[in-house]
Design an enzyme around this catalytic site. Sequence first.
Site, PDB file in Angstrom:
ATOM      1  CB  SER A   1      -0.961  -0.043   1.196  1.00 31.59           C
ATOM      2  OG  SER A   1      -1.989   0.899   1.053  1.00 31.59           O
TER       3      SER A   1
ATOM      4  CG  ASP B   1      -4.108  -1.772   0.957  1.00 28.58           C
ATOM      5  OD1 ASP B   1      -3.110  -2.386   1.363  1.00 28.58           O
ATOM      6  OD2 ASP B   1      -4.376  -0.605   1.291  1.00 28.58           O
TER       7      ASP B   1
END
Length: 343
Positions: free
Chosen positions: A41, A155
């Site tokens: 991320s 993510d």
Amino acid sequence: MSRTTVAVALGSGGARGYAHIGVLQVLAEHDYEIVAIAGSSMGALIAGLHAAGRLDQYTSWVQGLNQLDVMRLMDVSLSAPGVIHAAKILDKVREILGEVHIEDLPIPFTAVATDLTSGRPKWFQKGPVDTAIRASIAIPGVITPYVHNGRVLVDGGILDPVPIAPLAAAGADLIIGVDLGADTGGIDAEVGDTHTPTVPGAIEAIRQAASPILDRDFVRSIVDRFAGDPGANDADTVDADTIDAEADSSARRHPETESRVITSPSDDSAVRKLSRFTVMDRSLDIMQEALARYQLAAFPPDLLIEVPRTAIRSLDFHRAGEMIDLGRTLTERALDDLQTRRW
């Protein structure tokens, strides 16, 4: 004497990821040589920029962003499977990076995403750096997923909040992990008062600029994230009275299940209203905290730098300066502790 080599895993955590910049700055100042870097991320974004030698340019840019700048970059969507497209942010990252591929970087780099199709982590170790970053930063429900080779990617922190595993073959003297979701007790008190006061007039300017869409509940919840009181004025909230009403209604429709309906006390005035966005954000934090503890226990790094999850909120992207400073402070402490243990 040769320099100490390190491999660094930068964790996920939204705007708290600015602390990674401070971590990397201090490692450079102490003459550690980074021979491999991985990230999930926001960690993937910072790691990719560092591996490409472009982190200084990015740092200068983000330190100049205020709340209104961040809202303009968010590229809010009314229909996509994610409130934010992130196209404007990625355009700026591409401008800073240039056209560069992972296999051509001077430092080996791994970006971790989550493959929703297979339910497994996806490691990017070749191909365009910006593609790897875009896939890894797609926070579910917030940033739209990225489709790559027929796979839907989100993510990397969903399955690998602090990606130590990609660094196992780096052959570094030390493996360093940076956890952005730590529950660190004492440090929380130190950073709890670091909130930068709202820029005068910024929220009003945001509301005026976005007035055509601000009546949408989920868009208003995003704006409220920057207004300092998430969910307090959000029409899309969950409270005790709502839970009671829904439970009573369900019991009337399905009397056979009445004994299984659990309601909260309607006279509990301490129940806070929470927007659905806040509930989702905190739920992701809890899940990643638990997963990070499990993974770090199984594959402990030689040095773990813990950034408290309460430092700032996940979408406080206008607070780069204070998170960089916090990252520097925590890294200095961690390195001092490491030296003490060695002696």
